[in-house]
Design an enzyme around this catalytic site. Structure first.
Site, PDB file in Angstrom:
ATOM      1  N   ASP A  29      18.076  12.543 -25.597  1.00  0.00           N
ATOM      2  CA  ASP A  29      18.574  11.717 -24.494  1.00  0.00           C
ATOM      3  C   ASP A  29      18.576  12.547 -23.204  1.00  0.00           C
ATOM      4  OD1 ASP A  29      20.609   8.968 -24.480  1.00  0.00           O
ATOM      5  OD2 ASP A  29      20.560  10.260 -22.705  1.00  0.00           O
TER       6      ASP A  29
ATOM      7  N   ASN B 288      24.333   0.170 -29.561  1.00  0.00           N
ATOM      8  CA  ASN B 288      24.973  -0.760 -28.639  1.00  0.00           C
ATOM      9  C   ASN B 288      24.126  -2.020 -28.522  1.00  0.00           C
ATOM     10  OD1 ASN B 288      27.111   1.042 -27.869  1.00  0.00           O
ATOM     11  ND2 ASN B 288      25.607   2.171 -26.659  1.00  0.00           N
TER      12      ASN B 288
ATOM     13  N   GLY C   6      27.428  -1.596 -23.201  1.00  0.00           N
ATOM     14  CA  GLY C   6      26.752  -0.592 -22.398  1.00  0.00           C
ATOM     15  C   GLY C   6      25.326  -0.328 -22.839  1.00  0.00           C
TER      16      GLY C   6
ATOM     17  N   HIS D 283      17.831   0.586 -29.998  1.00  0.00           N
ATOM     18  CA  HIS D 283      17.805   2.037 -30.168  1.00  0.00           C
ATOM     19  C   HIS D 283      19.074   2.513 -30.848  1.00  0.00           C
ATOM     20  CE1 HIS D 283      19.385   1.153 -26.112  1.00  0.00           C
ATOM     21  NE2 HIS D 283      20.105   2.258 -26.187  1.00  0.00           N
ATOM     22  N   LEU D 284      18.905   3.579 -31.607  1.00  0.00           N
ATOM     23  CA  LEU D 284      19.999   4.163 -32.371  1.00  0.00           C
ATOM     24  C   LEU D 284      20.289   5.551 -31.813  1.00  0.00           C
ATOM     25  CD1 LEU D 284      21.807   3.764 -34.925  1.00  0.00           C
ATOM     26  CD2 LEU D 284      20.023   4.946 -36.213  1.00  0.00           C
ATOM     27  N   HIS D 285      21.525   5.754 -31.352  1.00  0.00           N
ATOM     28  CA  HIS D 285      21.934   7.064 -30.868  1.00  0.00           C
ATOM     29  C   HIS D 285      22.382   7.908 -32.059  1.00  0.00           C
ATOM     30  CE1 HIS D 285      22.123   5.853 -26.573  1.00  0.00           C
ATOM     31  NE2 HIS D 285      22.554   4.695 -27.037  1.00  0.00           N
TER      32      HIS D 285
END
Ligand SMILES: [Zn+2]
Length: 114
Positions: A31, A88, A94, A101-103
Site C-alpha cells: 500500500d 471494506n 472507507g 481488494h483485501l488489505h
C-alpha cells in the site's frame, strides 16, 4: 469507466506498484499509504466491484484470495506474529477504490477493530 480504476491500471502495469505477489488471477502490492508496518493490498486481476456486488460466480476467486493472503502473510513474515485481513465495501467503510481488494495488515500490534 468503472473498469478502468487505479487497480485495473496496476493490473495492466500502466501504473507502477511495489508488487509482492502475482499469479494468473491475483496481484498484490505494498500500500502506498501503509496503515501498519506491513500493509499489502491483494486484488483480483479481473475487475470486480464492491463486496456488495459479488455473487456465487465470484466464490472461487474470493476463496483463492483467502488462500493467497495466507501465502503472502508467510512471504512477508507475519504468519507467526499474526495479521488482519480487511475488506471494506462502500463509502461508510472507507472503500477508496471501487475494485474489490483485501488489505493484509501486520508487523506490529494492531488496535482493536471494534
Ligand atoms: Zn478495477
Amino acid at each position: 469507466m468503472a473498469d478502468r480504476d487505479i487497480f485495473c491500471k496496476i493490473v495492466s502495469k500502466e501504473i507502477p506498484a511495489d508488487i509482492v505477489y502475482e499469479d494468473d488471477d491475483l496481484i498484490a502490492f505494498n500500500d502506498i499509504a501503509p496503515k501498519a508496518k506491513i500493509h499489502v493490498v491483494l486484488i483480483p486481476k479481473k475487475h470486480i466491484g464492491p463486496h456488495t456486488t459479488i455473487t456465487e460466480n465470484e466464490a472461487p476467486i474470493m476463496g483463492k484470495m483467502m488462500v493467497v493472503a495466507n501465502k503472502i502473510a508467510a512471504q512477508v513474515g507475519v504468519d507467526k506474529s499474526g495479521y488482519r485481513l480487511v475488506m471494506n465495501s462502500g463509502e461508510d467503510a472507507g472503500m477508496g477504490v471501487d475494485h474489490i481488494h483485501l488489505h493484509i495488515l501486520g508487523g506490529n500490534k494492531l488496535g482493536p477493530i471494534a
